[in-house]
Design a protein around this motif. Structure first.
Motif, mmCIF file in Angstrom:
data_model
loop_
_atom_site.group_PDB
_atom_site.id
_atom_site.type_symbol
_atom_site.label_atom_id
_atom_site.label_comp_id
_atom_site.label_asym_id
_atom_site.label_seq_id
_atom_site.Cartn_x
_atom_site.Cartn_y
_atom_site.Cartn_z
ATOM 1 N N VAL A 169 29.623 -37.340 35.789
ATOM 2 C CA VAL A 169 28.213 -37.071 36.079
ATOM 3 C C VAL A 169 27.293 -38.188 35.614
ATOM 4 O O VAL A 169 26.125 -38.226 36.007
ATOM 5 C CB VAL A 169 27.762 -35.735 35.444
ATOM 6 C CG1 VAL A 169 28.497 -34.567 36.075
ATOM 7 C CG2 VAL A 169 27.988 -35.745 33.930
ATOM 8 N N PHE A 170 27.783 -39.098 34.775
ATOM 9 C CA PHE A 170 26.897 -40.159 34.283
ATOM 10 C C PHE A 170 27.721 -41.368 33.900
ATOM 11 O O PHE A 170 28.795 -41.245 33.290
ATOM 12 C CB PHE A 170 26.091 -39.684 33.075
ATOM 13 C CG PHE A 170 25.262 -40.770 32.433
ATOM 14 C CD1 PHE A 170 24.121 -41.249 33.043
ATOM 15 C CD2 PHE A 170 25.645 -41.326 31.217
ATOM 16 C CE1 PHE A 170 23.364 -42.261 32.461
ATOM 17 C CE2 PHE A 170 24.893 -42.320 30.619
ATOM 18 C CZ PHE A 170 23.746 -42.790 31.243
ATOM 19 N N SER A 171 27.238 -42.534 34.286
ATOM 20 C CA SER A 171 27.812 -43.811 33.867
ATOM 21 C C SER A 171 26.663 -44.721 33.481
ATOM 22 O O SER A 171 25.736 -44.936 34.278
ATOM 23 C CB SER A 171 28.638 -44.435 34.990
ATOM 24 O OG SER A 171 29.174 -45.681 34.586
ATOM 25 N N SER A 172 26.693 -45.238 32.287
ATOM 26 C CA SER A 172 25.589 -46.058 31.796
ATOM 27 C C SER A 172 25.627 -47.441 32.433
ATOM 28 O O SER A 172 26.672 -47.883 32.927
ATOM 29 C CB SER A 172 25.678 -46.196 30.277
ATOM 30 O OG SER A 172 26.729 -47.077 29.918
ATOM 31 N N PRO A 173 24.504 -48.141 32.428
ATOM 32 C CA PRO A 173 24.548 -49.552 32.845
ATOM 33 C C PRO A 173 25.399 -50.366 31.870
ATOM 34 O O PRO A 173 25.738 -49.913 30.782
ATOM 35 C CB PRO A 173 23.073 -49.982 32.789
ATOM 36 C CG PRO A 173 22.289 -48.719 32.759
ATOM 37 C CD PRO A 173 23.150 -47.696 32.099
ATOM 38 N N ARG A 174 25.726 -51.542 32.281
ATOM 39 C CA ARG A 174 26.505 -52.423 31.431
ATOM 40 C C ARG A 174 25.624 -52.977 30.329
ATOM 41 O O ARG A 174 24.527 -53.496 30.574
ATOM 42 C CB ARG A 174 27.078 -53.561 32.279
ATOM 43 C CG ARG A 174 28.096 -54.375 31.531
ATOM 44 C CD ARG A 174 28.916 -55.177 32.514
ATOM 45 N NE ARG A 174 28.827 -56.595 32.244
ATOM 46 C CZ ARG A 174 29.003 -57.528 33.159
ATOM 47 N NH1 ARG A 174 29.216 -57.169 34.399
ATOM 48 N NH2 ARG A 174 28.953 -58.792 32.849
ATOM 49 N N LEU A 175 26.106 -52.860 29.097
ATOM 50 C CA LEU A 175 25.334 -53.272 27.933
ATOM 51 C C LEU A 175 25.709 -54.691 27.519
ATOM 52 O O LEU A 175 26.752 -55.224 27.913
ATOM 53 C CB LEU A 175 25.561 -52.302 26.776
ATOM 54 C CG LEU A 175 25.330 -50.813 27.093
ATOM 55 C CD1 LEU A 175 25.606 -49.968 25.869
ATOM 56 C CD2 LEU A 175 23.912 -50.584 27.593
#
Length: 704
Positions: free
Chosen positions: A228-234
């Motif tokens: 349901v969620f994938s963060s941007p690349r940090l």
């Protein structure tokens, strides 16, 4: 003495099939025919007898081969009869030697024998598998870390304390990043690709952290686990992870479900949507390295051993930083956060009310109790009795100290104004207490001596701890978990042994013996009894794990389930049903690892004394450390049986030879010494498959 000789001088390149060949394998003489040794083409023996490999001869003229003669005997019998008779030799050792000699038919037979006992679908406890997610292409639009935590482009090292989560060391990227390189790890060592760094769960949600991004899954009743969620690349590697998923829809709206990640002194917080997606709430700074990140209700808490605490309140949207004494442990009870400090004091903060002092706008931090000996509080556990008790709410706190003491203090409803009273003291540890847990039925403490565990049974009357007979000793055992000496093998914070579970239920320890192990052992925290053991279905090493208490289905008769979540080195996530394992308790072996199982685990690594790694004399001595390791298996609960070893244990001793302590001492002695190169072998053919095991890793002796 063995002397080198050209192949043409010792054994002709070609000879009659019936020629007798004399071999000296590891000091033991064997005699066989040339035809027996050479009927498998492109093997070590055909290369040796054809002159492609130079030979060594002993004083009698026999060809010397520097290998184990015990394992060579069944290999020679296979060459004679084409039948496999292991004769008590361990299967992995036999396979390793067969690969060395290049005996393709024997290797295939041994590999098939192993595959018959394993399945890519796991055993009855295997509950699910989530493949590695897609690496995010979109990069978060912000600058890299700045501030005092950065020095020379690398995060400053974080001191390891007894109970605060340690510095995570290094980890790896998931997926292929084209030609881009991963950011340097805190240890300065190269990152391992595709590794799960951290995994945590709350209710029906799971958060998984990789090096530069994180993902969240939600369990839906009909369709199972969904991404349901994938963060941007940090721009920085994730070192801490926290998740809260209190309710599906509550008074706080979008802030009912949140996930947070931290590295150095910076914390990034997202709000999660139940149907998918998420939004960034903000970036917060603690000013010092974050060593613990967690939620108390919907309040995000970040602490550091330096004594600084940060609190973000979901209602006021306010981030507050407060200085207290150096923090060595923490626990939460309801809306209260309790902090154990190195000055012997226990402080508390009501994070739900988020009170601020009018004069300086600081957090209202109050001292609850001070240790009589003023020893540092290195472990803390709070138990709240049910509020339905006839006597009201009775608060019980167990804590461990830097001197090894275990104390229990209680807060009576009628003595709220006078503070908690000392109830019981135990001085059974000689090392600092690193973990403690007070539950409904048990008191459990773990000290720094190789995770030595002491447990007591707790007697209660109307829900409250009773003085008659009070806490009585129950068991003593160890949870052996080796740590990598060079920083490889995963994140220490993602490999916490526990205990895991609700305080009104049976809790468990999760044991991973060596850093690159693919097998975990689940044991009862009260007695050390083995609940089950799980092995990764794809053979990938387990790099992180946790236990999730998952809500039950809405269907009639369903109940909450307990799952073991294992993150793998290839980026996948596996799930194991601990509820089924607990229901079948008693069918597994009664104790922890057997001696044979432990030696099998230790074969995956290389043991090195502390002196060879740091240039200082080891303390305690190798004999003392190994004796304590052996005591982990000889010690048992007070209700266990004592006597002579069982026949399987006696058979294991006969197979390996020598006492258990002597064998471990030999492993430690052989660790730092340079190994003699083995007799050269021809390059294995394509049919031999992959190597048996990954390269061995050096481990500090203090891990024992």
């Amino acid at each position: 003495m063995a002397a080198a000789a050209p192949a043409a001088d010792g054994v002709p390149g070609r000879g009659p099939p019936g020629e007798v060949i004399h071999l000296n394998v590891g000091g033991k003489r064997f005699s066989t025919s040339r035809q027996t040794l050479t009927w498998i083409p492109d093997s070590f023996f055909s290369s040796l007898l054809s002159g492609r490999i130079s030979t060594l001869k002993d004083e009698t003229g026999a060809i010397f081969i520097d290998r184990d003669p015990t394992v060579f005997a069944p290999i020679l019998n296979f060459l004679r009869t084409k039948e496999l008779d292991p004769r008590g030799v361990h299967g992995s050792s036999l396979l390793h030697e067969a690969q060395f000699y290049g005996l393709t038919p024997l290797v295939r037979r041994l590999q098939l024998r192993e595959e018959l006992d394993r399945s890519s679908c796991g055993n009855v406890l295997f509950n699910g598998y989530l493949p590695p997610p897609v690496f995010p292409v979109k990069r978060r639009n912000r600058h890299s870390l700045v501030g005092p935590q950065q020095a020379g482009g690398r995060p400053a090292p974080v001191r390891r304390s007894n109970t605060m989560p340690p510095n995570l060391g290094n980890a790896g990227l998931l997926g292929r990043m084209l030609d881009e390189k991963a950011p340097p790890s805190p240890s300065g060592l190269p990152e391992e690709p595709g590794m799960v760094r951290l995994v945590c769960g709350h209710h029906n949600w799971i958060a998984v952290a990789y090096t530069q991004f994180l993902v969240c899954y939600r369990l839906k009743e009909a369709s199972g686990w969904q991404l349901v969620f994938s963060s941007p690349r940090l721009d920085w590697p994730i070192e801490r992870l926290a998740l809260t998923a209190r309710v599906l829809s509550g008074a706080l709206g979008e802030h009912d479900k949140m996930v947070a990640a931290a590295t150095g002194s910076e914390i990034l917080l997202w709000a999660l949507q139940a149907e998918g997606g998420g939004s960034e709430i903000g970036v917060f700074h603690l000013g010092v390295p974050v060593e613990a990140l967690f939620f108390v209700g919907n309040q995000l808490i970040a602490t550091s051993h330096t004594g600084r605490i940060g609190v973000w309140n979901a209602v006021t949207k306010h981030w507050q930083v407060q200085e207290v004494q150096p923090i060595t442990s923490y626990d939460a009870a309801g809306s209260f956060l309790l902090l154990g400090c190195n000055n012997g004091s226990i402080y508390y903060v009501d994070v739900q009310k988020f009170p601020l002092r009018m004069k300086d706008n600081d957090l209202l931090v109050s001292e609850l109790y001070r240790d009589p000996a003023e020893d540092g509080v290195t472990a803390l556990s709070v138990y709240l009795t049910p509020k339905t008790s006839d006597s009201g709410n009775w608060i019980e706190i167990a804590y461990g100290t830097s001197s090894g003491g275990v104390r229990v203090i209680v807060q009576h409803p009628e003595t709220v104004g006078s503070g908690p009273q000392l109830f019981q003291t135990f001085t059974v540890h000689r090392s600092p207490v690193t973990k403690i847990m007070l539950s409904e039925k048990h008191l459990i403490s773990v000290c720094a001596d190789n995770n030595h565990v002491r447990t007591w049974s707790v007697t209660r009357f109307r829900g409250m701890i009773s003085t008659q007979p009070g806490s009585t000793p129950l068991a003593s055992f160890k949870i052996l978990a080796l740590e990598s000496a060079d920083g490889h093998g995963g994140c220490s914070a993602g490999n916490d042994i526990g205990p895991y579970g609700e305080r009104d239920d049976q809790q468990v320890f999760v044991q991973k013996v060596v850093p690159n192990a693919s097998q975990l052992f689940v044991r009862l925290s009260s007695t050390g009894q083995r609940v089950c053991s799980v092995r990764s279905v794809d053979g990938s090493p387990t790099t992180a794990f946790t236990v999730l208490e998952c809500e039950g289905s809405r269907r009639l008769g369903s109940r909450p389930r307990r799952y073991l979540l294992t993150g793998q080195a290839n980026g996948s996530l596996a799930m194991w049903d601990l509820t089924t394992a607990m229901d079948g308790l008693g069918q597994a072996p009664a104790g922890g690892l057997t001696e044979e199982e432990l030696l099998e685990q230790l074969e995956q690594c290389e043991l090195a004394p502390l002196a060879s790694l740091r240039g200082a004399p080891p303390s305690p001595s190798p004999r003392t450390s190994l004796t304590s390791l052996h005591s982990a298996f000889s010690s048992a609960s007070l209700s266990g049986h004592r006597g002579s070893p069982s026949p399987p244990q006696a058979e294991a001793r006969r197979r390996w030879g020598g006492s258990f302590v002597e064998r471990c001492q030999e492993l430690v002695r052989s660790g730092p010494e340079p190994r003699r190169p083995p007799t050269p072998a021809p390059r294995p053919s394509a049919g031999l498959g992959a190597p048996l095991a990954p390269p061995k890793m050096k481990l500090t002796e203090t891990s024992f």
